[in-house]
Every structure is written in structure tokens, then in C-alpha cells.
Scaffold this motif. Structure first.
Motif, PDB file in Angstrom:
ATOM      1  N   ALA A 141      -4.189 -11.224  -8.050  1.00 37.49           N
ATOM      2  CA  ALA A 141      -4.150 -10.150  -7.058  1.00 37.49           C
ATOM      3  C   ALA A 141      -3.541 -10.595  -5.734  1.00 37.49           C
ATOM      4  N   ILE A 142      -3.276 -11.899  -5.575  1.00 37.39           N
ATOM      5  CA  ILE A 142      -2.698 -12.418  -4.337  1.00 37.39           C
ATOM      6  C   ILE A 142      -1.224 -12.691  -4.565  1.00 37.39           C
ATOM      7  N   PRO A 143      -0.323 -12.152  -3.732  1.00 39.00           N
ATOM      8  CA  PRO A 143       1.098 -12.457  -3.883  1.00 39.00           C
ATOM      9  C   PRO A 143       1.325 -13.960  -3.922  1.00 39.00           C
ATOM     10  N   PRO A 144       2.216 -14.457  -4.773  1.00 38.30           N
ATOM     11  CA  PRO A 144       2.391 -15.903  -4.935  1.00 38.30           C
ATOM     12  C   PRO A 144       2.618 -16.659  -3.628  1.00 38.30           C
TER      13      PRO A 144
ATOM     14  N   THR B 200      -0.857   4.583 -11.846  1.00 44.26           N
ATOM     15  CA  THR B 200      -0.906   3.269 -11.224  1.00 44.26           C
ATOM     16  C   THR B 200      -1.345   2.245 -12.261  1.00 44.26           C
ATOM     17  N   LEU B 201      -0.628   1.125 -12.340  1.00 51.26           N
ATOM     18  CA  LEU B 201      -0.886   0.097 -13.347  1.00 51.26           C
ATOM     19  C   LEU B 201      -1.181  -1.243 -12.691  1.00 51.26           C
ATOM     20  N   ASN B 202      -2.104  -1.989 -13.279  1.00 55.19           N
ATOM     21  CA  ASN B 202      -2.309  -3.373 -12.843  1.00 55.19           C
ATOM     22  C   ASN B 202      -3.005  -4.125 -13.969  1.00 55.19           C
TER      23      ASN B 202
ATOM     24  N   LEU C  95      -3.112  -3.320 -20.068  1.00 46.84           N
ATOM     25  CA  LEU C  95      -3.108  -3.022 -18.638  1.00 46.84           C
ATOM     26  C   LEU C  95      -4.187  -1.991 -18.326  1.00 46.84           C
ATOM     27  N   SER C  96      -4.651  -2.009 -17.084  1.00 48.25           N
ATOM     28  CA  SER C  96      -5.527  -0.952 -16.597  1.00 48.25           C
ATOM     29  C   SER C  96      -4.674   0.089 -15.888  1.00 48.25           C
ATOM     30  N   ALA C  97      -5.063   1.343 -16.028  1.00 47.13           N
ATOM     31  CA  ALA C  97      -4.271   2.428 -15.444  1.00 47.13           C
ATOM     32  C   ALA C  97      -5.177   3.446 -14.773  1.00 47.13           C
TER      33      ALA C  97
ATOM     34  N   PHE D  45      -6.048  -1.758  -8.287  1.00 43.10           N
ATOM     35  CA  PHE D  45      -5.174  -0.597  -8.209  1.00 43.10           C
ATOM     36  C   PHE D  45      -4.585  -0.394  -6.814  1.00 43.10           C
ATOM     37  N   ASP D  46      -5.368  -0.706  -5.781  1.00 39.25           N
ATOM     38  CA  ASP D  46      -4.907  -0.446  -4.418  1.00 39.25           C
ATOM     39  C   ASP D  46      -4.037  -1.564  -3.860  1.00 39.25           C
ATOM     40  N   SER D  47      -3.744  -2.567  -4.677  1.00 39.70           N
ATOM     41  CA  SER D  47      -2.867  -3.650  -4.258  1.00 39.70           C
ATOM     42  C   SER D  47      -1.425  -3.162  -4.183  1.00 39.70           C
ATOM     43  N   PRO D  48      -0.654  -3.618  -3.188  1.00 39.85           N
ATOM     44  CA  PRO D  48       0.772  -3.262  -3.150  1.00 39.85           C
ATOM     45  C   PRO D  48       1.531  -3.734  -4.383  1.00 39.85           C
ATOM     46  N   TRP D  49       0.961  -4.686  -5.113  1.00 43.80           N
ATOM     47  CA  TRP D  49       1.643  -5.221  -6.297  1.00 43.80           C
ATOM     48  C   TRP D  49       1.295  -4.451  -7.561  1.00 43.80           C
TER      49      TRP D  49
END
Length: 627
Positions: A374-377, A201-203, A275-277, A209-213
Motif C-alpha cells: 500500500a506504500i508507493p515504492p 475501484t481495484l486493489n 483482486l478486491s473491487a 481502495f482509497d489509496s491513489p495507487w
């Protein structure tokens, strides 16, 4: 809805109307809904069992917790635009149109004309179809927003759509559908590969990490990517399926795959993006890894130091640049001026903000932290500025106060401010200029009293030049710009390492780290900064399992990272001895450290592995500060 999104919707609708006209449809046509017998419907649902189950698992909790008071209907269709399931309030649909929402009903453009489900499939993109966008007048009582659901092969597996009777649908509705569709895609991907492959998982940060994005890579045990979601390709700026981890990241795939499960790790892409993984390994039926046998780590490995600082002096242990940043920021903030904090990812920007809040005159008022990335646009505006009851599909019956108003009388912290969409930037500028907030769907403005702190890990001036950030907002938030130094440049690095170790160590472990461990930690380049340091120490403490931390307890990726950076940055003296002539002495010092670790500090075994004498080994260890 932002300008480019409106233009995209217009293009999708225009293209759809051309297709409808070419297929011979007329605006006044009234098609008959498709009907199927029970056996056909059962077969349809059986063939899409995984899609229905995954969608239901995401949609039902969301509907119950967020949309229960809304007048909307959520519909799942397959890749051929056939209805598979639905949730919500069917009263939003005119009685004459309800057969079109029964299981098995068809929404292909060639039959129904322009519509949310069929057009999302034909255009392979999210779309919002308003009343007069429908090609057939028969369906102009509907307003629909839809997003395709893509499977592991990057093929459209289905469509998720929301239909509403609202006359003024906002971009929030389309954002909500995209968010749910992305959640379903991630669940499908995980469900297909969770028992057979490694999932990465990447962000942008470890907090999301638990974000749908989040991006998801699915790899085999050789590091070959066999599947991924669309977000992973976006984060890595390349197609990922069929490529190896070695081709995608600067760290070796072998080292990445060895990293402990659920423990965040910093990775750098070949495009130099950090990135964090987080890894998730398939269950091992007959054995467990050493990491699994050690004490389990909490899932949420916080990137901050464990104890929140109560005053500015606890932010540093003698580093004058950090002290100056904190003191200047507090003085400026107390005068009501905005503060912009810059610095690499993981340097402790949020820790500084918490310390400023505790030391300020507003310590008894709220500190509201918002990660703009972290918030969808599409949801940023409603989340920040709040909304009125019924402002859009999915709006809570009582409306929402919004994060800015929640920070009233306190401090608002906008992290990763550079990721804020341009439309939200315009509204934020008005808030800062006029000190009022106008909720989405309202014409009434509400006064707010906030102190503003923003943060970014990339130069905002570059985003201004690229047209991605408003210049007037940049100068408004840039009252004082302070730069937190990276960990590798801090003069109090050793004291900071000691303090973090003391906070996390087991009761039976020594109060101080062994000199060779401290030397390895001090000499590391720390590209992930304090966040990475916290993770490395926690992993080492867990692997030591109550015993004193030794070199061989440090994570493999820590040593590999040290190896790759030191090899390019250090000028190493010739450490060979006469008796070692004929032996390859180009072995980098970090390689010596890695083998020394693998041999658990046994000098004789290490020298044999490296094919050098014990004296040469001692010299190399002294170079590393270990002996």
C-alpha cells in the motif's frame, strides 16, 4: 533512489540532451521568459479549469498538512509545458528565475533545454532533474522532480512538478510527485464519469481502495470499459479500454455490475490474479435500487471478524491446523524468533497477528502493522526507517520516527512483505541483523527492540528465484513459517459462519441461520475466504432488513461464483426423471439454487422456471443440502 530508477533518469536526461543539441541549443544560451497579456492568461486557465481544480483539491491539503514547513514550490503545467498554477514557497527560486514560474511561462525543451517539466512531457515519464542535468547552465540552480498527469484517453493532460533548493534530493521527492499526479488523474477520471458511468475501484486488498495507487475502471451499463487509469492496466496486466468485464474477469460482467455499491467483492482476472473491487454507480434521478433502499453499509467493511480475539482459542472453533499454527507461532515469537505467515488473501493473517500480540508478553506494547503493497515504492524507506529533518523535499521540519521505531519494545507486522522494494529489503536486513535503524538523511543509528511477524499470499521462494526478493532476507524472516488454511478447507467452517453471523445480525433476526442458508454457505468454495464470508453475511443481513436471512437474500455474485466453481469441480448424478425426458437436464445444481432464490423459495414457480417436475426439483435441492 533504486538502481533501475537512477538508470531510467540517466536515460531520460541523455535523450533530452541529444534533443537539445539537435535543436541547436547551446549550454550558454539565456532564453527570455514568455509573457502573455491578461486575456490570454485567463483563456489559458479557463481551458484547463478541470485540471487546475482537480490538482488544487489534491495539492493544497497535502501542502498544508505535509509540506508547509518545507522549502519547495509545486508547479502545475499543461501538456505544452505552460505554467497554469503554483503552490508553496517561491523563495526556493533564484530571483532571476522567478519569471519562469509565472502563469503562462513556457518550459518546452526546445526553448529551455532539459528541465523537469519539459523532459517529463517529452519522455512521457516521471523524472528527477538535478542541477547539472539541465542542458542550459542558466537553470542549474534548480532541482526539480516531475510526473505527467494522464487523462481518461491515456494522453498527457499536464505535468506536476516540485522544485526545491535541497542539495541532496531523495527518491522520496519523486515518489511524492508521482503520488500526487496519480491522485489528480483519479480525481479527473471520477469527475468526468461519476454522473454517467459505473466506476470499479481495484486493489490487492479491500483495505486499500482509497489509496491513489488503486486501479479504476469506468464501464457502461453493458460492462464495456470506456476509460481506466494506468494502475488498472498494471493490475490486470493488459490494456482495459475497449474490453468488456467478461473479457477481464472470470465472473460475468452482469453479476459484477449487480453487486451492491460500496461493498467489497473478490474478482479473479483472466490471468488468475485475485483482486478486491468496489463499485460506485451513477446517481439514479428517478429511482433507487433495492440495495440503496436497504440500510446503508459502513464504507469501511473490515475484513476481520468484528471482535478482536483476546486469546488464541478464539481464533478457531475446533480446526486443529489453525490451532497448531497459532500455538507454534506464539512459542517461537516469545523466544524472539521471526514468524512468517502464509495463506491466501482473506484467510485472517492480520487477525492471527492481533491475537499473537494480545497473548504475548508484549501485549501492553505497540503492534505496528504495515501493508508493504500500500506504500508507493519510493516512499517505503522513509516510511519504515524514518528520516531526519530536511532530509529531502517534503520532509517534516521535525523529521519522522518511522514505523520500525514506533514498534520499539513491541511487534512489527509487515504484511505483503514480498512487495517490498529491493532497496528497502537491504535496509531491513541490516535492522534485523544489527538491531539498529539509520533514518534517511542521517549517519546515526538508533537501537530498536522488535519482534517481527511477516505475511505473504504468494510463495516468497518464487520471488527469490526471480531476483525480486533477497535470499538472505528470506532466510532471516523465515524463522517459523505457518500456513493458514483457506476457509474451504477448515473443519470448523460451520461454527465460524455461525459466530460471524451472530456478531453482525440485527437484534430481531434469528440467532441461527436457516438450514438451507447454512448449507449454501458451507458448500461455497470461498475464494475470498473469511473476508468474503464477512461481506456476504453483512450484505444478506442488510437486504433481509430485520427479517430472518433466506436464500434469496444472498448476493448475486455469491451464487454466480458458486455456479462457476461447482460446475467445474462437482460430478453430478443424473437427476432426471422419466417424465422429464426431452428436457435439457444439464442445468447445473447452482443454477437451480439461483432460480430457487429468485422465486423466493416457491417450489412450484421454481420448477416451472426450470421446466422440470417438482420431484426433480426436490432431488436437486436435496443434492444442495437445502431440502
Amino acid at each position: 533512489m533504486r538502481k533501475n530508477e537512477r538508470a531510467n533518469d540517466r536515460r531520460l536526461v541523455t535523450d533530452s540532451w541529444h534533443r537539445c543539441s539537435a535543436s541547436g541549443l547551446g549550454h550558454l544560451d539565456i532564453p527570455a521568459p514568455h509573457s502573455a497579456d491578461p486575456a490570454q492568461l485567463n483563456d489559458l486557465r479557463r481551458r484547463h479549469d478541470a485540471l487546475i481544480a482537480s490538482t488544487s483539491a489534491e495539492v493544497e491539503p497535502y501542502y498544508q498538512n505535509v509540506l508547509a514547513s518545507s522549502r519547495c514550490l509545486i508547479v502545475l503545467a499543461d501538456q505544452h509545458a505552460r505554467v497554469l498554477d503554483r503552490w508553496g514557497d517561491e523563495r526556493v527560486i533564484e530571483t532571476g528565475l522567478r519569471p519562469w514560474f509565472a502563469v503562462g511561462a513556457h518550459w518546452q525543451e526546445a526553448v529551455v533545454g532539459t528541465n523537469a517539466i519539459g523532459t517529463a512531457i517529452a519522455g512521457q515519464a516521471p523524472v528527477q532533474i538535478q542541477r547539472n542535468d539541465h542542458y542550459l547552465k542558466h537553470f542549474r540552480g534548480l532541482i526539480g522532480s516531475a510526473a505527467p498527469i494522464v487523462d481518461a484517453d491515456q494522453q498527457v493532460a499536464g505535468v506536476l512538478a516540485v522544485f526545491s533548493d535541497a542539495y541532496l534530493p531523495q527518491a522520496h521527492t519523486l515518489g511524492m510527485v508521482r503520488l500526487l499526479a496519480q491522485s489528480v488523474e483519479n480525481r479527473l477520471l471520477s469527475r468526468q464519469f461519476e454522473t454517467s458511468h459505473v466506476q470499479i475501484t481495484l486493489n490487492t486488498t479491500a483495505d486499500n481502495f482509497d489509496s491513489p495507487w488503486s486501479g479504476i475502471l469506468v464501464c457502461d451499463d453493458q460492462g464495456l470499459v470506456v476509460a481506466s487509469n494506468q494502475r488498472a492496466d498494471q493490475l490486470l496486466a493488459t490494456g482495459t479500454v475497449g474490453r468488456t468485464l467478461n473479457q477481464l474477469f472470470t465472473s460475468s460482467g452482469e453479476q459484477i455490475l449487480k453487486h451492491p455499491e460500496r461493498t467489497p467483492v473478490q474478482l479473479v482476472t483472466q490471468g488468475k490474479v485475485r483482486l478486491s473491487a468496489r463499485l460506485s454507480h451513477p446517481p439514479a434521478p428517478d429511482h433507487q435500487s433495492a440495495a440503496a433502499n436497504s440500510a446503508p453499509l459502513p464504507r469501511d467493511v473490515a475484513p476481520q471478524i468484528a471482535t478482536a480475539p483476546h486469546n488464541l482459542t478464539s481464533l478457531e472453533y475446533g480446526d486443529t491446523s489453525v490451532r497448531r499454527c497459532a500455538e507454534q507461532a506464539l512459542k517461537v515469537l516469545q523466544r524472539g524468533l521471526p514468524v512468517l505467515i502464509t495463506g491466501e488473501t482473506g484467510v485472517g493473517k492480520e487477525v492471527l497477528v492481533k491475537a499473537l500480540h494480545r497473548a504475548s508478553a508484549r501485549s501492553d506494547q505497540p503492534l505496528v502493522a504495515v501493508n508493504c503493497a500500500a506504500i508507493p515504492p519510493e516512499l517505503v524507506e522513509s516510511e519504515l526507517f524514518g528520516y531526519e529533518s530536511g532530509a529531502f523535499t517534503g520532509a517534516r521540519a521535525q523529521g519522522s520516527l518511522g514505523l520500525i521505531r514506533k514498534a520499539h519494545k513491541g511487534i512489527l507486522f509487515l504484511d505483503e512483505i514480498g512487495e517490498m522494494p529491493l532497496a528497502a529489503q537491504s535496509r531491513l536486513l541490516r535492522v534485523l541483523q544489527e538491531r539498529v535503524v539509520t533514518p534517511v538523511g542521517s549517519t546515526e543509528s538508533v537501537p530498536v527492540d522488535i519482534l517481527l511477524v511477516t505475511a505473504t499470499n504468494r510463495p516468497l521462494s518464487c520471488r527469490v528465484d526471480a531476483g525480486q526478493f533477497r535470499a538472505d532476507l528470506f532466510y532471516r524472516i523465515n524463522g517459523l513459517s505457518v500456513h493458514l488454511p483457506p476457509l474451504r478447507q477448515r473443519t470448523d467452517r460451520q461454527e465460524l459462519i455461525c459466530d460471524i453471523y451472530r456478531q453482525y445480525r440485527d437484534p430481531d433476526q434469528a440467532e441461527t441461520l436457516a438450514p438451507e442458508v447454512m448449507a449454501a454457505l458451507k458448500n461455497h468454495p470461498w475464494p475470498g475466504n473469511i473476508r468474503q464470508l464477512v461481506n456476504v453475511l453483512r450484505v444478506a443481513i442488510a437486504i433481509a432488513d430485520g427479517k430472518d436471512v433466506e436464500i434469496w437474500h444472498l448476493p448475486e455474485d455469491f451464487l454466480a461464483e458458486y455456479d462457476s466453481t461447482a460446475a467445474s469441480q462437482q460430478t453430478r448424478p443424473d437427476l432426471s426423471e422419466p417424465e422429464d425426458k426431452g428436457v435439457d437436464t444439464t442445468d447445473p445444481l447452482p443454477r437451480t439454487l439461483q432460480v430457487y432464490r429468485e422465486c423466493t423459495g416457491n417450489v412450484s414457480k421454481t420448477a416451472r422456471r426450470l421446466a422440470i417436475s417438482r420431484n426433480t426439483l426436490y432431488k436437486r435441492l436435496r443434492e444442495l443440502g437445502i431440502r
